[in-house]
Design a protein around this motif. Structure first.
Motif, PDB file in Angstrom:
ATOM      1  N   ARG A   1       0.847  -1.195   0.000  1.00 31.34           N
ATOM      2  CA  ARG A   1       0.000   0.000   0.000  1.00 31.34           C
ATOM      3  C   ARG A   1       0.877   1.238   0.000  1.00 31.34           C
ATOM      4  N   ARG A   2       0.296   2.339  -0.462  1.00 32.53           N
ATOM      5  CA  ARG A   2       1.021   3.593  -0.503  1.00 32.53           C
ATOM      6  C   ARG A   2       1.448   4.030   0.901  1.00 32.53           C
ATOM      7  N   ILE A   3       2.693   4.457   1.033  1.00 32.47           N
ATOM      8  CA  ILE A   3       3.208   4.852   2.349  1.00 32.47           C
ATOM      9  C   ILE A   3       2.713   6.254   2.701  1.00 32.47           C
ATOM     10  N   THR A   4       2.206   6.370   3.941  1.00 33.83           N
ATOM     11  CA  THR A   4       1.663   7.660   4.365  1.00 33.83           C
ATOM     12  C   THR A   4       2.500   8.297   5.471  1.00 33.83           C
ATOM     13  N   THR A   5       3.480   7.555   6.011  1.00 36.22           N
ATOM     14  CA  THR A   5       4.309   8.105   7.090  1.00 36.22           C
ATOM     15  C   THR A   5       5.545   8.790   6.504  1.00 36.22           C
TER      16      THR A   5
ATOM     17  N   LYS B   1      10.492   5.172  -0.387  1.00 39.07           N
ATOM     18  CA  LYS B   1       9.858   4.490  -1.518  1.00 39.07           C
ATOM     19  C   LYS B   1       8.356   4.692  -1.437  1.00 39.07           C
ATOM     20  N   ALA B   2       7.651   4.299  -2.511  1.00 38.86           N
ATOM     21  CA  ALA B   2       6.231   4.637  -2.617  1.00 38.86           C
ATOM     22  C   ALA B   2       5.323   3.690  -1.837  1.00 38.86           C
ATOM     23  N   GLU B   3       5.674   2.382  -1.823  1.00 41.50           N
ATOM     24  CA  GLU B   3       4.749   1.398  -1.248  1.00 41.50           C
ATOM     25  C   GLU B   3       5.442   0.494  -0.249  1.00 41.50           C
ATOM     26  N   THR B   4       4.671   0.018   0.734  1.00 43.67           N
ATOM     27  CA  THR B   4       5.216  -0.890   1.748  1.00 43.67           C
ATOM     28  C   THR B   4       4.253  -2.048   1.958  1.00 43.67           C
ATOM     29  N   THR B   5       4.783  -3.175   2.441  1.00 41.39           N
ATOM     30  CA  THR B   5       3.951  -4.339   2.726  1.00 41.39           C
ATOM     31  C   THR B   5       3.200  -4.101   4.035  1.00 41.39           C
ATOM     32  N   VAL B   6       1.875  -4.294   4.025  1.00 39.98           N
ATOM     33  CA  VAL B   6       1.095  -4.036   5.240  1.00 39.98           C
ATOM     34  C   VAL B   6       0.617  -5.322   5.925  1.00 39.98           C
TER      35      VAL B   6
ATOM     36  N   GLY C   1       7.612  -4.718   7.084  1.00 43.31           N
ATOM     37  CA  GLY C   1       8.816  -4.216   7.740  1.00 43.31           C
ATOM     38  C   GLY C   1       8.526  -3.121   8.749  1.00 43.31           C
ATOM     39  N   GLN C   2       7.497  -2.324   8.480  1.00 42.22           N
ATOM     40  CA  GLN C   2       7.189  -1.231   9.403  1.00 42.22           C
ATOM     41  C   GLN C   2       6.634  -1.797  10.714  1.00 42.22           C
TER      42      GLN C   2
END
Ligand SMILES: Nc1nc2c(ncn2[C@@H]2O[C@H](COP(=O)(O)OP(=O)(O)OP(=O)(O)O)[C@@H](O)[C@H]2O)c(=O)[nH]1
Ligand SMILES: [Mg+2]
Length: 173
Positions: A34-38, A44-49, A70-71
């Motif tokens: 999903r698009r990163i909002t933090t 980068k643009a997207e992260t695994t949620v 990862g977050q």
């Protein structure tokens, strides 16, 4: 009958977990990016949620690969993914030295779910400024009995070497 293995691919944010699973999977990888909002959005643009899921057959063995987010705010997924795992791999971005101490924390957490074999993978070893294996070993405080191996997650052959190594450790159990 082929033995079936469940292997978790974890590691800090942006270490290359999704790329790792995508490089080797025989099937289209199930991703939840999903698009990163933090503030990480600059990286980068997207992260695994939630998870990545891939599957690969190696030397007559079937490996189910589960990549973690990862977050840290998605860490509630870790224990769910770790259910019945046979082993885990901790990827670290070799150019991101400040992330190295997180590896020890991840190892303690995943080993706490189940005491299974694991490997530390010094990923992005192709990039300029990548730390050496001994720097990664020191930075992650890996014990001398723990394998630390280099990897380029964008290359299938490199990912294959890592998987063969974790399967060997699991088989030795
Ligand atoms: N040069 C190089 N780039 C890599 C390598 N592995 C991953 N990358 C790049 O690093 C970035 C992050 O990779 P991802 O696979 O999204 O990392 P991730 O660990 O899944 O990230 P999160 O899910 O957000 O924690 C992407 O731009 C990848 O293309 C590598 O071995 N070498
Ligand atoms: Mg990812």
């Amino acid at each position: 009958m082929s033995r079936i293995y469940k292997v978790i691919v974890t590691g800090p944010f942006n270490s290359g977990k999704t790329a790792f699973v995508k490089s080797i999977s025989d099937i289209d990888v199930v991703t939840t990016e999903r698009r990163i909002t933090t503030e990480d959005r600059g990286i980068k643009a997207e992260t695994t949620v939630a998870m990545d899921y891939g599957r690969v057959e190696i030397n007559d063995r079937i490996v189910h690969l589960h990549g973690t987010p990862g977050q840290a705010r998605f860490d509630f997924m870790w224990e769910i993914l770790a259910t019945e795992m046979d082993g885990f791999i901790v990827l670290v971005d070799s150019t991101d030295r400040p992330s190295f101490p997180e590896v020890g924390q991840l190892i303690r957490q995943f080993s706490g779910f189940h005491a299974v074999p694991y490997l530390i993978v010094a990923n992005k070893s192709d990039l300029e400024g990548a730390a050496t294996l001994s720097e990664v070993r020191r930075g992650t405080e890996a014990g001398s009995d723990i394998t630390v191996m280099p990897c380029i997650a964008l290359q299938k052959s490199s990912v294959r070497q890592v998987l063969l190594q974790i399967l060997e450790l699991i088989d030795k159990q």
